[in-house]
Structures are given as C-alpha cells and as structure tokens.
Design a protein around this motif. Structure first.
Motif, PDB file in Angstrom:
ATOM      1  N   PHE A 107       0.832  -1.194   0.000  1.00 20.90           N
ATOM      2  CA  PHE A 107       0.000   0.000   0.000  1.00 20.90           C
ATOM      3  C   PHE A 107       0.870   1.248   0.000  1.00 20.90           C
ATOM      4  O   PHE A 107       1.907   1.294   0.633  1.00 20.90           O
ATOM      5  N   THR A 108       0.382   2.274  -0.667  1.00 23.01           N
ATOM      6  CA  THR A 108       1.002   3.588  -0.543  1.00 23.01           C
ATOM      7  C   THR A 108       0.432   4.241   0.706  1.00 23.01           C
ATOM      8  O   THR A 108      -0.579   3.765   1.255  1.00 23.01           O
ATOM      9  N   VAL A 109       1.043   5.322   1.144  1.00 26.29           N
ATOM     10  CA  VAL A 109       0.515   6.041   2.311  1.00 26.29           C
ATOM     11  C   VAL A 109      -0.899   6.518   2.009  1.00 26.29           C
ATOM     12  O   VAL A 109      -1.801   6.362   2.831  1.00 26.29           O
ATOM     13  N   ARG A 110      -1.093   7.058   0.821  1.00 26.45           N
ATOM     14  CA  ARG A 110      -2.415   7.564   0.438  1.00 26.45           C
ATOM     15  C   ARG A 110      -3.460   6.444   0.479  1.00 26.45           C
ATOM     16  O   ARG A 110      -4.543   6.613   1.038  1.00 26.45           O
ATOM     17  N   ALA A 111      -3.124   5.300  -0.091  1.00 25.34           N
ATOM     18  CA  ALA A 111      -4.066   4.174  -0.097  1.00 25.34           C
ATOM     19  C   ALA A 111      -4.355   3.702   1.324  1.00 25.34           C
ATOM     20  O   ALA A 111      -5.491   3.378   1.664  1.00 25.34           O
ATOM     21  N   SER A 112      -3.325   3.685   2.162  1.00 25.73           N
ATOM     22  CA  SER A 112      -3.512   3.276   3.555  1.00 25.73           C
ATOM     23  C   SER A 112      -4.424   4.247   4.297  1.00 25.73           C
ATOM     24  O   SER A 112      -5.275   3.833   5.088  1.00 25.73           O
ATOM     25  N   LEU A 113      -4.247   5.546   4.036  1.00 28.47           N
ATOM     26  CA  LEU A 113      -5.096   6.541   4.696  1.00 28.47           C
ATOM     27  C   LEU A 113      -6.541   6.439   4.216  1.00 28.47           C
ATOM     28  O   LEU A 113      -7.475   6.582   5.010  1.00 28.47           O
ATOM     29  N   PHE A 114      -6.745   6.185   2.927  1.00 25.92           N
ATOM     30  CA  PHE A 114      -8.110   5.985   2.414  1.00 25.92           C
ATOM     31  C   PHE A 114      -8.748   4.770   3.083  1.00 25.92           C
ATOM     32  O   PHE A 114      -9.903   4.809   3.500  1.00 25.92           O
ATOM     33  N   ARG A 115      -7.988   3.713   3.195  1.00 22.67           N
ATOM     34  CA  ARG A 115      -8.510   2.483   3.799  1.00 22.67           C
ATOM     35  C   ARG A 115      -8.851   2.716   5.271  1.00 22.67           C
ATOM     36  O   ARG A 115      -9.912   2.293   5.749  1.00 22.67           O
ATOM     37  N   LEU A 116      -7.962   3.393   5.985  1.00 23.91           N
ATOM     38  CA  LEU A 116      -8.229   3.708   7.391  1.00 23.91           C
ATOM     39  C   LEU A 116      -9.480   4.572   7.517  1.00 23.91           C
ATOM     40  O   LEU A 116     -10.333   4.322   8.374  1.00 23.91           O
ATOM     41  N   ALA A 117      -9.588   5.586   6.676  1.00 26.65           N
ATOM     42  CA  ALA A 117     -10.752   6.479   6.718  1.00 26.65           C
ATOM     43  C   ALA A 117     -12.045   5.699   6.531  1.00 26.65           C
ATOM     44  O   ALA A 117     -13.022   5.918   7.256  1.00 26.65           O
ATOM     45  N   GLU A 118     -12.051   4.783   5.581  1.00 26.70           N
ATOM     46  CA  GLU A 118     -13.242   3.955   5.358  1.00 26.70           C
ATOM     47  C   GLU A 118     -13.540   3.083   6.573  1.00 26.70           C
ATOM     48  O   GLU A 118     -14.687   2.938   6.971  1.00 26.70           O
ATOM     49  N   ASP A 119     -12.496   2.519   7.160  1.00 28.08           N
ATOM     50  CA  ASP A 119     -12.681   1.623   8.308  1.00 28.08           C
ATOM     51  C   ASP A 119     -13.248   2.334   9.535  1.00 28.08           C
ATOM     52  O   ASP A 119     -14.029   1.759  10.283  1.00 28.08           O
ATOM     53  N   ILE A 120     -12.837   3.584   9.746  1.00 33.57           N
ATOM     54  CA  ILE A 120     -13.279   4.282  10.962  1.00 33.57           C
ATOM     55  C   ILE A 120     -14.398   5.285  10.712  1.00 33.57           C
ATOM     56  O   ILE A 120     -14.868   5.945  11.629  1.00 33.57           O
TER      57      ILE A 120
END
Length: 136
Positions: free
Chosen positions: A14-27
């Motif tokens: 994952f890129t940082v951006r992709a990880s942040l998008f994924r985290l945002a969706e999760d929370i």
C-alpha cells in the motif's frame, strides 16, 4: 474492520495515500480528516503535546514553522487567558477568528464575507447594501 494480515504476498504494498483511504473507510471519517489528523500529529511528538489543550488548537498552532517556538507557545496561553481556545490560537498565528472581538477582526470578517470566494446568496445582500468591494 479488516484483518491486519489481509494483504496477499503477491499484492503490491500500500502507498501512504491508499492506507489513509482504507483507514478512513474503516473508521468512518473522510480521507481529508485522516490526512489532516496525521499532519497535525506529525508536528506534535507525543512528549510535546499539551494535556488539556484541544486537538483543534494543536492543529492551528502546528502552522508555526519553528518547532521550538511552537512547543513553547502551546505551554503559555495568551496573557489574561487561563487556556488556549481556537480563536486565541488563530489570533496567535494571524488567521481569521470565528468570533471577532476587535474592530479590525470584525472588519476583516465582513470583508471576507463580501469577497467573491464567499458569494453565497445570503451574503450577497451585504455587498449590494453597503457597496463593499473586494480587492483580493
């Protein structure tokens, strides 16, 4: 929440951006909220965060570029104030406040509302009624 080890070995990391998008969706937050929180946290190491001071104030004061000045500033609320408020932090950093008190702050707030970037229907009346021009 996703499994911590859900990424397959064959997948690209994952890129940082992709990880942040994924985290945002999760929370359940927006990507921008997570990105802003990450930026703010990066400006305030854990040992430099002030207890009893809101995250919003930390975010505003994070714009002070010199880390030593930033860390000193948050420990010393403005004169005559017991604690930091978002408006006091905005004053300290030269930003517009939400609750203008001084005549200059009030003029600045009116000017902002009359500028083209803020032309919603309910604020257009002010410009028409008082003939305020925006020179920005």
């Amino acid at each position: 929440m996703r499994d911590a080890h859900a990424q397959e070995k064959s997948e690209a990391p994952f890129t940082v951006r992709a990880s942040l998008f994924r985290l945002a969706e999760d929370i359940g937050l927006t990507y921008t909220a997570v990105k802003d929180a990450r930026w703010t946290a990066s400006k305030w190491p854990k040992d430099r965060r002030a207890k009893g001071v809101s995250f919003t104030v930390h975010k505003i004061l994070a714009s002070i570029t010199d880390p030593e000045k930033r860390w000193e500033k948050i420990l010393n609320p403005p004169k005559g104030k017991a604690r930091w408020t978002p408006d006091e932090a905005n004053r300290c950093t030269g930003r517009q406040v939400d609750n203008p008190v001084t005549p200059q702050e009030k003029i600045s707030a009116i000017h902002t509302l009359s500028c083209p970037g803020f032309r919603s229907g309910r604020f257009l009346w002010f410009q028409a009624a008082f003939g305020v021009a925006c020179d920005r």
